[in-house]
Design an enzyme around this catalytic site. Structure first.
Site, PDB file in Angstrom:
ATOM      1  N   ASP A   1      17.599 -24.237  -3.893  1.00 41.02           N
ATOM      2  CA  ASP A   1      17.468 -23.425  -5.112  1.00 41.02           C
ATOM      3  C   ASP A   1      16.251 -23.858  -5.909  1.00 41.02           C
ATOM      4  O   ASP A   1      16.222 -24.954  -6.462  1.00 41.02           O
ATOM      5  CB  ASP A   1      18.731 -23.566  -5.963  1.00 41.02           C
ATOM      6  CG  ASP A   1      19.900 -22.823  -5.362  1.00 41.02           C
ATOM      7  OD1 ASP A   1      19.771 -21.597  -5.150  1.00 41.02           O
ATOM      8  OD2 ASP A   1      20.932 -23.454  -5.096  1.00 41.02           O
TER       9      ASP A   1
ATOM     10  N   ASP B   1      25.895 -15.672  -2.900  1.00 36.28           N
ATOM     11  CA  ASP B   1      25.597 -16.952  -3.557  1.00 36.28           C
ATOM     12  C   ASP B   1      26.259 -16.994  -4.929  1.00 36.28           C
ATOM     13  O   ASP B   1      25.943 -16.179  -5.804  1.00 36.28           O
ATOM     14  CB  ASP B   1      24.068 -17.066  -3.697  1.00 36.28           C
ATOM     15  CG  ASP B   1      23.600 -18.400  -4.256  1.00 36.28           C
ATOM     16  OD1 ASP B   1      24.430 -19.298  -4.460  1.00 36.28           O
ATOM     17  OD2 ASP B   1      22.371 -18.525  -4.475  1.00 36.28           O
TER      18      ASP B   1
ATOM     19  N   SER C   1      24.541 -25.386  -0.664  1.00 34.39           N
ATOM     20  CA  SER C   1      23.486 -25.443  -1.673  1.00 34.39           C
ATOM     21  C   SER C   1      23.213 -26.884  -2.072  1.00 34.39           C
ATOM     22  O   SER C   1      24.089 -27.583  -2.595  1.00 34.39           O
ATOM     23  CB  SER C   1      23.888 -24.636  -2.896  1.00 34.39           C
ATOM     24  OG  SER C   1      22.965 -24.917  -3.936  1.00 34.39           O
TER      25      SER C   1
ATOM     26  N   MET D   1      23.826 -11.872  -5.524  1.00 34.25           N
ATOM     27  CA  MET D   1      24.277 -12.934  -6.435  1.00 34.25           C
ATOM     28  C   MET D   1      25.678 -12.605  -6.937  1.00 34.25           C
ATOM     29  O   MET D   1      25.917 -11.517  -7.470  1.00 34.25           O
ATOM     30  CB  MET D   1      23.330 -13.063  -7.633  1.00 34.25           C
ATOM     31  CG  MET D   1      21.969 -13.654  -7.339  1.00 34.25           C
ATOM     32  SD  MET D   1      21.965 -15.253  -6.499  1.00 34.25           S
ATOM     33  CE  MET D   1      22.862 -16.294  -7.654  1.00 34.25           C
TER      34      MET D   1
ATOM     35  N   MET E   1      14.013 -23.197  -9.143  1.00 35.33           N
ATOM     36  CA  MET E   1      14.117 -22.574 -10.478  1.00 35.33           C
ATOM     37  C   MET E   1      12.932 -23.004 -11.335  1.00 35.33           C
ATOM     38  O   MET E   1      12.507 -24.159 -11.270  1.00 35.33           O
ATOM     39  CB  MET E   1      15.414 -23.012 -11.153  1.00 35.33           C
ATOM     40  CG  MET E   1      16.657 -22.743 -10.317  1.00 35.33           C
ATOM     41  SD  MET E   1      18.152 -23.109 -11.238  1.00 35.33           S
ATOM     42  CE  MET E   1      19.390 -22.900  -9.957  1.00 35.33           C
TER      43      MET E   1
ATOM     44  N   HIS F   1      20.598 -24.433   1.847  1.00 36.61           N
ATOM     45  CA  HIS F   1      20.151 -23.544   0.780  1.00 36.61           C
ATOM     46  C   HIS F   1      19.448 -24.371  -0.298  1.00 36.61           C
ATOM     47  O   HIS F   1      20.019 -25.312  -0.853  1.00 36.61           O
ATOM     48  CB  HIS F   1      21.366 -22.823   0.197  1.00 36.61           C
ATOM     49  CG  HIS F   1      21.063 -21.765  -0.795  1.00 36.61           C
ATOM     50  ND1 HIS F   1      20.664 -20.492  -0.449  1.00 36.61           N
ATOM     51  CD2 HIS F   1      21.091 -21.777  -2.147  1.00 36.61           C
ATOM     52  CE1 HIS F   1      20.485 -19.769  -1.543  1.00 36.61           C
ATOM     53  NE2 HIS F   1      20.718 -20.528  -2.594  1.00 36.61           N
TER      54      HIS F   1
ATOM     55  N   MET G   1      14.110 -18.592  -7.537  1.00 33.83           N
ATOM     56  CA  MET G   1      14.487 -17.991  -8.818  1.00 33.83           C
ATOM     57  C   MET G   1      13.337 -18.250  -9.780  1.00 33.83           C
ATOM     58  O   MET G   1      13.445 -19.020 -10.738  1.00 33.83           O
ATOM     59  CB  MET G   1      15.802 -18.614  -9.316  1.00 33.83           C
ATOM     60  CG  MET G   1      17.006 -18.105  -8.541  1.00 33.83           C
ATOM     61  SD  MET G   1      18.437 -19.173  -8.684  1.00 33.83           S
ATOM     62  CE  MET G   1      18.035 -20.365  -7.419  1.00 33.83           C
TER      63      MET G   1
ATOM     64  N   HIS H   1      15.659 -20.182  -1.839  1.00 30.69           N
ATOM     65  CA  HIS H   1      15.997 -19.138  -2.819  1.00 30.69           C
ATOM     66  C   HIS H   1      15.117 -19.336  -4.048  1.00 30.69           C
ATOM     67  O   HIS H   1      15.335 -20.251  -4.831  1.00 30.69           O
ATOM     68  CB  HIS H   1      17.496 -19.284  -3.151  1.00 30.69           C
ATOM     69  CG  HIS H   1      18.012 -18.328  -4.180  1.00 30.69           C
ATOM     70  ND1 HIS H   1      19.246 -18.500  -4.792  1.00 30.69           N
ATOM     71  CD2 HIS H   1      17.488 -17.187  -4.706  1.00 30.69           C
ATOM     72  CE1 HIS H   1      19.449 -17.510  -5.647  1.00 30.69           C
ATOM     73  NE2 HIS H   1      18.404 -16.710  -5.622  1.00 30.69           N
TER      74      HIS H   1
END
Ligand code: DX5
Ligand code: ZN
Length: 220
Positions: free
Chosen positions: A36, A177, A9, A138, A38, A34, A69, A67
């Site tokens: 992330d 994750d 990540s 998750m 957000m 990965h 979110m 990913h």
């Protein structure tokens, strides 16, 4: 058998030295990166948007595992696909129209994933399983790196594996994750996980590239 993959990540990387850190992860044998994303709504934290993903794509030789979110992910799928994602994963809790969003991802010819928060039951994805390339379980509440692994995630992985086997959908990858470290990755692998995200478990090690290699040995 599916290849087991390590997906470090980038949330734990040095954002001022992303290219340097990506080279280090590649040297360790990372299979994916990965990313992330957000939005400060779906999760309290804010991270990166499509231009940064496009910049990462330019310097990376391994596929990007993005990913999302974010609320209303459908609004941004095309941007992240154009930025170079190989996988786009959306949260089942973040959209009213999961089936439509999955078709939107697949229309770009990339892999479609769905993620479930720790409390979200597997039944929420039962009727889209055949549309999926990947399910992301998750094992922490999303939003931050460095949290502890929630052990109930292991039962969820086992139940998901059985759901997929019962439907002859064994090609669907299972990703996990949150809180993945060298000392729990083997148990997690044995429960049925194919893709292992690790942020602090890799970047917190004195030699992150060597840590990836040790993780690959543990799950191999
Ligand atoms: C959490 C993110 C994770 C995070 C994992 O919301 O989705 O990808 O970076 O970090 P660690 O491995 O430190 O738990
Ligand atoms: Zn993540």
């Amino acid at each position: 058998m599916k290849e087991k993959k390590i997906s470090p990540s980038l949330l734990s990387a040095d954002f001022a030295n992303l290219e340097r850190d990506i080279r280090m992860l590649e040297k360790g044998g990372a299979h994916l990166l990965h990313v992330d994303v957000m939005d400060g709504h779906f999760v309290p934290n804010l991270t990166i948007g499509p231009p940064v993903v496009a910049a990462i794509k330019k310097v990376s030789t391994v596929p990007l595992d993005v990913h999302l979110m974010i609320e209303n992910p459908g609004q941004y799928i095309d941007d992240y696909a154009k930025a170079g994602a190989a996988y786009i994963t959306v949260h089942v809790e973040a959209t009213h129209h999961l089936h439509r969003v999955l078709q939107q991802i697949k229309a770009h010819g990339i892999k479609a994933g769905v993620s479930l928060n720790p409390h979200t039951p597997l039944s929420t994805i039962e009727y889209v399983l055949q549309d999926l390339d990947m399910v992301l379980i998750m094992s922490v509440n999303p939003g931050f790196g460095g949290q502890s692994f929630i052990p109930q995630a292991l039962d969820k992985v086992r139940a998901l594996k059985k759901m997929l086997q019962d439907r002859n959908l064994n090609q669907v990858e299972i990703e996990i994750d949150g809180g993945i470290k060298l000392d729990n990755i083997k148990e997690v692998s044995e429960a049925g996980v194919d893709i292992f995200v690790s942020g602090s478990g890799i970047f917190g090690a004195p030699d992150p590239a060597a840590m990836i290699q040790r993780m690959i040995e543990e799950v191999g």
